[in-house]
Every structure is written in C-alpha cells, then in structure tokens.
Design a protein around this motif. Sequence first.
Motif, PDB file in Angstrom:
ATOM      1  N   ASN A 547      -3.182   1.348 -14.773  1.00  0.00           N
ATOM      2  CA  ASN A 547      -3.426  -0.069 -14.474  1.00  0.00           C
ATOM      3  C   ASN A 547      -2.259  -0.363 -13.328  1.00  0.00           C
ATOM      4  O   ASN A 547      -1.098  -0.283 -13.344  1.00  0.00           O
ATOM      5  CB  ASN A 547      -3.368  -0.994 -15.520  1.00  0.00           C
ATOM      6  CG  ASN A 547      -4.645  -1.085 -16.605  1.00  0.00           C
ATOM      7  OD1 ASN A 547      -5.544  -0.254 -16.053  1.00  0.00           O
ATOM      8  ND2 ASN A 547      -4.214  -2.008 -17.311  1.00  0.00           N
ATOM      9  N   LYS A 548      -2.724  -0.901 -12.357  1.00  0.00           N
ATOM     10  CA  LYS A 548      -1.931  -1.400 -11.099  1.00  0.00           C
ATOM     11  C   LYS A 548      -1.156  -2.896 -11.689  1.00  0.00           C
ATOM     12  O   LYS A 548      -1.882  -3.553 -11.256  1.00  0.00           O
ATOM     13  CB  LYS A 548      -2.465  -1.433  -9.870  1.00  0.00           C
ATOM     14  CG  LYS A 548      -2.819  -0.160  -9.325  1.00  0.00           C
ATOM     15  CD  LYS A 548      -3.524  -0.332  -8.041  1.00  0.00           C
ATOM     16  CE  LYS A 548      -4.052   1.012  -7.563  1.00  0.00           C
ATOM     17  NZ  LYS A 548      -3.028   1.947  -7.449  1.00  0.00           N
ATOM     18  N   GLN A 549      -0.073  -2.716 -12.348  1.00  0.00           N
ATOM     19  CA  GLN A 549       0.579  -3.781 -12.680  1.00  0.00           C
ATOM     20  C   GLN A 549       1.930  -4.363 -12.196  1.00  0.00           C
ATOM     21  O   GLN A 549       2.204  -5.483 -11.953  1.00  0.00           O
ATOM     22  CB  GLN A 549       0.690  -4.003 -14.336  1.00  0.00           C
ATOM     23  CG  GLN A 549      -0.599  -3.579 -15.290  1.00  0.00           C
ATOM     24  CD  GLN A 549      -0.376  -3.363 -16.835  1.00  0.00           C
ATOM     25  OE1 GLN A 549      -0.162  -4.737 -17.419  1.00  0.00           O
ATOM     26  NE2 GLN A 549       0.227  -2.215 -17.258  1.00  0.00           N
ATOM     27  N   LEU A 550       2.727  -3.360 -11.843  1.00  0.00           N
ATOM     28  CA  LEU A 550       4.130  -3.605 -11.312  1.00  0.00           C
ATOM     29  C   LEU A 550       3.950  -3.905 -10.056  1.00  0.00           C
ATOM     30  O   LEU A 550       3.017  -3.775  -9.226  1.00  0.00           O
ATOM     31  CB  LEU A 550       4.812  -2.366 -11.514  1.00  0.00           C
ATOM     32  CG  LEU A 550       4.932  -1.553 -12.834  1.00  0.00           C
ATOM     33  CD1 LEU A 550       6.010  -0.378 -12.896  1.00  0.00           C
ATOM     34  CD2 LEU A 550       5.568  -2.686 -13.781  1.00  0.00           C
ATOM     35  N   TYR A 551       4.897  -4.714  -9.384  1.00  0.00           N
ATOM     36  CA  TYR A 551       5.144  -5.211  -7.956  1.00  0.00           C
ATOM     37  C   TYR A 551       4.014  -5.842  -7.646  1.00  0.00           C
ATOM     38  O   TYR A 551       3.484  -5.754  -6.653  1.00  0.00           O
ATOM     39  CB  TYR A 551       5.407  -3.984  -6.970  1.00  0.00           C
ATOM     40  CG  TYR A 551       6.559  -3.075  -7.175  1.00  0.00           C
ATOM     41  CD1 TYR A 551       7.743  -3.774  -7.035  1.00  0.00           C
ATOM     42  CD2 TYR A 551       6.697  -1.816  -7.671  1.00  0.00           C
ATOM     43  CE1 TYR A 551       9.040  -2.873  -7.102  1.00  0.00           C
ATOM     44  CE2 TYR A 551       7.511  -1.040  -7.991  1.00  0.00           C
ATOM     45  CZ  TYR A 551       8.798  -1.728  -7.750  1.00  0.00           C
ATOM     46  OH  TYR A 551       9.985  -0.887  -7.871  1.00  0.00           O
ATOM     47  N   GLY A 552       3.869  -6.969  -8.607  1.00  0.00           N
ATOM     48  CA  GLY A 552       2.675  -8.090  -8.203  1.00  0.00           C
ATOM     49  C   GLY A 552       1.141  -7.227  -8.357  1.00  0.00           C
ATOM     50  O   GLY A 552       0.399  -7.698  -7.828  1.00  0.00           O
ATOM     51  N   GLY A 553       1.054  -6.313  -9.010  1.00  0.00           N
ATOM     52  CA  GLY A 553      -0.447  -5.612  -9.463  1.00  0.00           C
ATOM     53  C   GLY A 553      -0.251  -4.776  -8.381  1.00  0.00           C
ATOM     54  O   GLY A 553      -1.948  -4.455  -7.951  1.00  0.00           O
ATOM     55  N   THR A 554       0.459  -3.961  -7.736  1.00  0.00           N
ATOM     56  CA  THR A 554       0.245  -3.036  -6.685  1.00  0.00           C
ATOM     57  C   THR A 554       0.412  -1.694  -7.123  1.00  0.00           C
ATOM     58  O   THR A 554      -0.193  -0.802  -6.358  1.00  0.00           O
ATOM     59  CB  THR A 554       1.023  -3.283  -5.154  1.00  0.00           C
ATOM     60  OG1 THR A 554       2.239  -3.258  -5.528  1.00  0.00           O
ATOM     61  CG2 THR A 554       0.802  -4.630  -4.569  1.00  0.00           C
ATOM     62  N   SER A 555       1.121  -1.304  -8.076  1.00  0.00           N
ATOM     63  CA  SER A 555       1.313  -0.059  -8.505  1.00  0.00           C
ATOM     64  C   SER A 555       1.265  -0.124 -10.055  1.00  0.00           C
ATOM     65  O   SER A 555       1.679  -0.728 -10.603  1.00  0.00           O
ATOM     66  CB  SER A 555       2.788   0.281  -7.862  1.00  0.00           C
ATOM     67  OG  SER A 555       3.011  -0.058  -6.615  1.00  0.00           O
ATOM     68  N   SER A 556       1.017   1.449 -10.506  1.00  0.00           N
ATOM     69  CA  SER A 556       0.783   1.607 -11.782  1.00  0.00           C
ATOM     70  C   SER A 556       2.595   2.292 -12.066  1.00  0.00           C
ATOM     71  O   SER A 556       3.365   2.360 -11.087  1.00  0.00           O
ATOM     72  CB  SER A 556      -0.038   2.900 -12.017  1.00  0.00           C
ATOM     73  OG  SER A 556       0.117   3.884 -11.448  1.00  0.00           O
ATOM     74  N   TYR A 557       2.522   2.582 -13.233  1.00  0.00           N
ATOM     75  CA  TYR A 557       4.249   3.256 -13.726  1.00  0.00           C
ATOM     76  C   TYR A 557       4.411   4.412 -12.724  1.00  0.00           C
ATOM     77  O   TYR A 557       5.631   4.469 -12.081  1.00  0.00           O
ATOM     78  CB  TYR A 557       4.087   3.557 -15.076  1.00  0.00           C
ATOM     79  CG  TYR A 557       3.801   2.640 -16.058  1.00  0.00           C
ATOM     80  CD1 TYR A 557       4.119   0.946 -15.883  1.00  0.00           C
ATOM     81  CD2 TYR A 557       2.667   2.886 -17.092  1.00  0.00           C
ATOM     82  CE1 TYR A 557       3.832   0.169 -16.787  1.00  0.00           C
ATOM     83  CE2 TYR A 557       2.396   1.720 -18.189  1.00  0.00           C
ATOM     84  CZ  TYR A 557       2.908   0.318 -17.914  1.00  0.00           C
ATOM     85  OH  TYR A 557       2.572  -0.598 -18.816  1.00  0.00           O
ATOM     86  N   GLN A 558       3.531   5.428 -12.836  1.00  0.00           N
ATOM     87  CA  GLN A 558       3.530   6.736 -12.165  1.00  0.00           C
ATOM     88  C   GLN A 558       3.779   6.506 -10.452  1.00  0.00           C
ATOM     89  O   GLN A 558       4.434   7.205  -9.745  1.00  0.00           O
ATOM     90  CB  GLN A 558       2.567   7.759 -12.198  1.00  0.00           C
ATOM     91  CG  GLN A 558       2.555   8.500 -13.670  1.00  0.00           C
ATOM     92  CD  GLN A 558       1.694   7.514 -14.785  1.00  0.00           C
ATOM     93  OE1 GLN A 558       1.215   6.339 -14.614  1.00  0.00           O
ATOM     94  NE2 GLN A 558       1.515   8.407 -16.084  1.00  0.00           N
ATOM     95  N   GLU A 559       2.878   5.428 -10.075  1.00  0.00           N
ATOM     96  CA  GLU A 559       2.800   5.070  -8.619  1.00  0.00           C
ATOM     97  C   GLU A 559       4.285   4.486  -8.151  1.00  0.00           C
ATOM     98  O   GLU A 559       4.920   4.759  -7.266  1.00  0.00           O
ATOM     99  CB  GLU A 559       1.817   4.230  -8.313  1.00  0.00           C
ATOM    100  CG  GLU A 559       0.375   4.890  -8.212  1.00  0.00           C
ATOM    101  CD  GLU A 559      -0.749   3.841  -8.136  1.00  0.00           C
ATOM    102  OE1 GLU A 559      -1.792   4.415  -7.620  1.00  0.00           O
ATOM    103  OE2 GLU A 559      -0.531   2.723  -8.317  1.00  0.00           O
TER     104      GLU A 559
END
Length: 638
Positions: A547-559
């Motif tokens: 799920n892209k949650q970090l940085y305002g919904g632009t990145s997953s944990y791995q990304e």
Amino acid sequence: MADILNIGTSALLSLQQAINTTGHNIANVNTDGYSRQRVDLDTLTPQLSGGNYVGSGVTVDSVQRIYDQFLVSEVRNRTSSASGYDTLYSLSSRLDGLLGDSAVGLAPALEEFFSAMQDVANNPGSLPERQVLLGQAQMLADRFHYLDSNLRSIGEEINARIEGSVGEINTLATNIASLNDQIVSATARAGGSPPNDLLDARDQQINQLAELIGVNTVAQSDGAINVMIGNGQALVVGSHAEAFQTFSDPYDSTQTLVGITGPGGNVFDVTRFLSGGELGAALDFREQVLDPAINQLGVVAVGLSSTFNQQHQLGIDLEGDAGGDFFAPLTAAVSQSPGNTGSSVVNATIADATLLSGDDYRLRYDGSQWALSNLSSGVIQTGAGPFVVDGLTISVSGSPANGDSFLIQPTRQAASQFDVAITRAEDFAAASPLRGQEVLSNVGSADISGLVVTDAAALPLATDVTLTFNPDAFGVGIPGFDVVGIAGGPLAYDPSAESAGKTFSLGGFEFSLGGVPRAGDELVIENNTNGTGDNSNALMMASLQNNKQLYGGTSSYQEAYANIVADVAVKTRQAESSLSTEQVLLGQAVSARESVSGVNLDEEAANLIRFQQAYQAAAQIIAVSDQLFQTLLNATSR
C-alpha cells in the motif's frame, strides 16, 4: 684604470648573484611550492667624461619570483574543490554501500517480515507461524537499530573530522600570520625588495589551508596577505590569526559545530558560513546526505509502526481480545535552546504518520508571536499555535520570552527507538472483530463480503446487525436492505444493476453486498467471539506491504526506503563525477602554473653556462685592467 676595474668588479658581483640564483633554482627543483627566481640586471648610471657619457658597469636591479597570481589562485581554488569532492565522495560511497547492501539493508528485513505475516494469514490459528512472525519483527527492529547505529557512527566520524580540520586550520593560520610578520619585516629591511622564499613558504601554507577550507586572499601594500575562508569569515589579518573552536550543538549534542570567540567570551556559531575543502565537504555531507538519510529512515520507522499498529488494533487475538500496539509507538523529539528564559513548553504530536516529510522544524518566539520554520524548505508559519504541518500537531503552552526557540525533529530518533511491543504469539490480532454471514433460510443468492473494521471505538456491537432485503425499501419498486441493530439504514441496493457488488459503510465498518436476493432474505453482521481460524485482519496487515501510504500516499515502505538508497546513490555518483572533473582541472591548473613558475633544468643549465662564460669574460676585464695598471707602473718607475 679605476673605471675599467670598477666595471669588471660590478660585472663579477652581478654575475655571481645570477649564478647563485640559478644554482638556487636547480637546488629547489623538487621543492613543493617553490617558484623559480630570476636576476634582473640593470646598467649603472653612466659617468660624464670628456664631454661624453661613459658606462659604469652593471648592477643587480632585483631578484624576482616568476609568479602568476591568477594561476596560483586557480590552483588554490581547484585544490579546495578537489579535496572537498574527494571527502564528499569517500563519505557518500560508504553510506551508499551500507544502505544498499542486500545483506544488511532494510529491504530484505521488510520482505522477510511480511513473508512471515503472510504465513500467519495462511494459518492464523497456528502458534509456530505466529512465533516466527514475532522473531522476524524483532529482526526488523534490530535492522533499524543496526542501520541507525552505523549512520550515527559516520556522524561521530564527521565530528572527529571537523575537530581535526579546525585544529589544522588554526595551526596553518598561525603559521601564515607569522610569515606575514616576517615578510613585512624583511621587505622593510630590504627597502621594498620581496623575500621570495618566504613568499613561497606562505603560498604553500595557504595552499595547504585550501585543502581544508575554501580560501580567498587580499594582498596588503606592506607585503602581508589577509586570508578569508568560507563565505568571507576573516581568518588571518596581517600578523593576527583568528582561532576557531568546536562545540556541541545546543539542540543536538551529537553534532559538532564551529565557532569563534567574540567579545565577552561568547562563542558565535559560524558553521553555516564555512564552505569548500575537507571541512566544508564534511559539513555539507552531514547536512545534505547523512541527516536526511537518518530522517528518512525514521519516516519509514514511524510510518510502519503507526500504520501497522492502527490495523492491528482493528483486529482480535486468539483469546478474543482487541489487538493492542504491535510495535512500540514512536514520538517526535523536541529540544529547547539552553538560552531560553521563558517558561514555554512545546509538545509535538505525530497526528498522521503518512504525511511526515522527514524535515526538521525550528519554532522561535519573536516577542509577539511564534514562527515555525521548515529547516529544509524554509517555509515559515506564524501565529500563536497550535501549528498543524506535515502530519504534526505542535502546541505551545506557558509564557515565552523574546528569542525562545525549540527544535522539532519528528523522525530523527525513530529508527533507534523502533521496537516490538507484543511478546506473546497469542496476542497477535489476526482475526476481524466482526463477521458477516447469510441466513441459511435465504432463497436468493445475496452475499456479504469484504467486511473491514475502520473504527474499533464502536466495537463490540451492542447487538447483531441484520440486513433484510425489501423490494420496496425506498418506496414501491425501489429496492434495498432494511437495517436493524444499528443506525444508517435502509441501504439502497438494486439487484438488477448492482449484483456484481456494492460497498457500504455503517458505524465504524465497511462491507460489500452482492448477488440477487429475494424478499425477506437476511444477512447478519455479528461480533466475532472466536477468531482462531479467521485471517481477515492478518490479510489487511499483509496488504500494507504494497500500500502506498507514506509521504502523503505516494510510497510504500519498500519504496520509501528505496528512495533513500536512490537519493544517496545519486549524490554519490554526482560527487564521483565532480571529483573526476576537478582532478583533471587541478592537473591542468598545476601544469599551467608550473609552466610559468616551475624550474626547467635544461633552461637553468643553459643559463648556468651563459652566466659562467660571462663571468669568465668579466674576470678577463679585471685581468686586462691589472695588466694596464702594471704597464703604467712600469712606464713611470725609475
């Protein structure tokens, strides 16, 4: 006779000086920083004799350094740049190797943790899989700690480099000031003639200084040179050298700063004014590469802890209890200036970890209001507070005084504080606290799926929620489900158009209805009192991996972690490329300087032969004058 003797004598003395200077050049052919010297000869003032001016011989006008200020400055500037990029590349490549290492980086640990999470979802009632999950969670925490420890070790090395560089800078500054004093004195004693070897020694000291910090020089009329470093901070003025010192950042004791002692013994921070050379590169690396990497790693830690905990709290464990914190909750760090005189207190709360940017903030009171500055972007908010920015809520209480300031670091300590909160495998909340099912007496094909809890505060349900299909729920011919047991009904549902599925939300949970129900068919949502075989919440937690949650919904944990690695790799590559360019330019600058100031043995050997022959000829003048004098004596003797 006296005239020709004087002419011969002046020639011998002058040529002797020329031979000495040539020998001096040859002797220093391998001396670093030596500039070849040249004797400039000039005719002596002719004498009036018999109505004509007759030459009086030769004299040494000056002994000059063959020196080009532009070329020397170019070498100095290129030396500073090359030294800086070499330091920056060396530090960045180490950080790049650490973060990108497949064995010790964070990416493999995240992959293994979510793989264990999927194993629990596949067999939610099995304790061995749950125990493995806890083990992988601890390994993930250990990986965060390992990376944070190594990053902070590099930070300690930066501090040591800063202290060492400042010590060397102070020593070189003292040497340059001493040479200034010697040069001014020697120039005055020689009536303005420059002491060439002392000038070379001073240039060599300044060049060594340029390896440590960016240098600018201003020549004075008395022969002294004033030296400024960084962005114009005076280091040497005449025979006075400024002494720099290191001290700990009052907000963050793990960082070393550079200052000077002002009137009254106060130390003024000049770190932000320093640039170039090894010291400037070390400061730039810390500010632009290392600290952002620590902060961004903290964003991943806070984001993972917060979002995983939120989902875990929406489930129930093997004993039917609501899930608690899986990871230890992480908080923002707030430090106050030791110079604060007011009684104000600042609290920073991470309200939404998915909006964190990894930036640090400075909060300062100007006597009338607070100003919150983003230290990366420079954006400033003013007011009385509270401030809401990038997922943070910053509140202020107490009575502030003019000049009071605080440093807020939302993620700087997060990786070091990341830890596992639960200790028992049974406490892992893999099941959903609710379950939905169709009544066995239904004659239609209605079904309920995708039951997801969004707010555990409304649970457990006071009573079962029953959804009954009614063809006339919203009036004649307008179908839907009547709702009993919770507010929010009826629910509009048209089997002819929506049988593929329609999502609804009621009292803290969501679900999907599908199929073609018949009048009176019932669907029931109830508390899940036995979650042994339920993996609903485990699947939701496993899905967080992508799920892209970090940085305002632009990145997953791995990304998000991959972005850290990529950012450091790009800066490392830029430093490497710049280093290669600067080394080439430095080589060219040195070659250009040496072509002017360097000693050419072939040229010096030719000069030596030329001056030797001239000296021999001058000696012949003395011999001729002696013969003439003896002839005169013999002619007049009795």
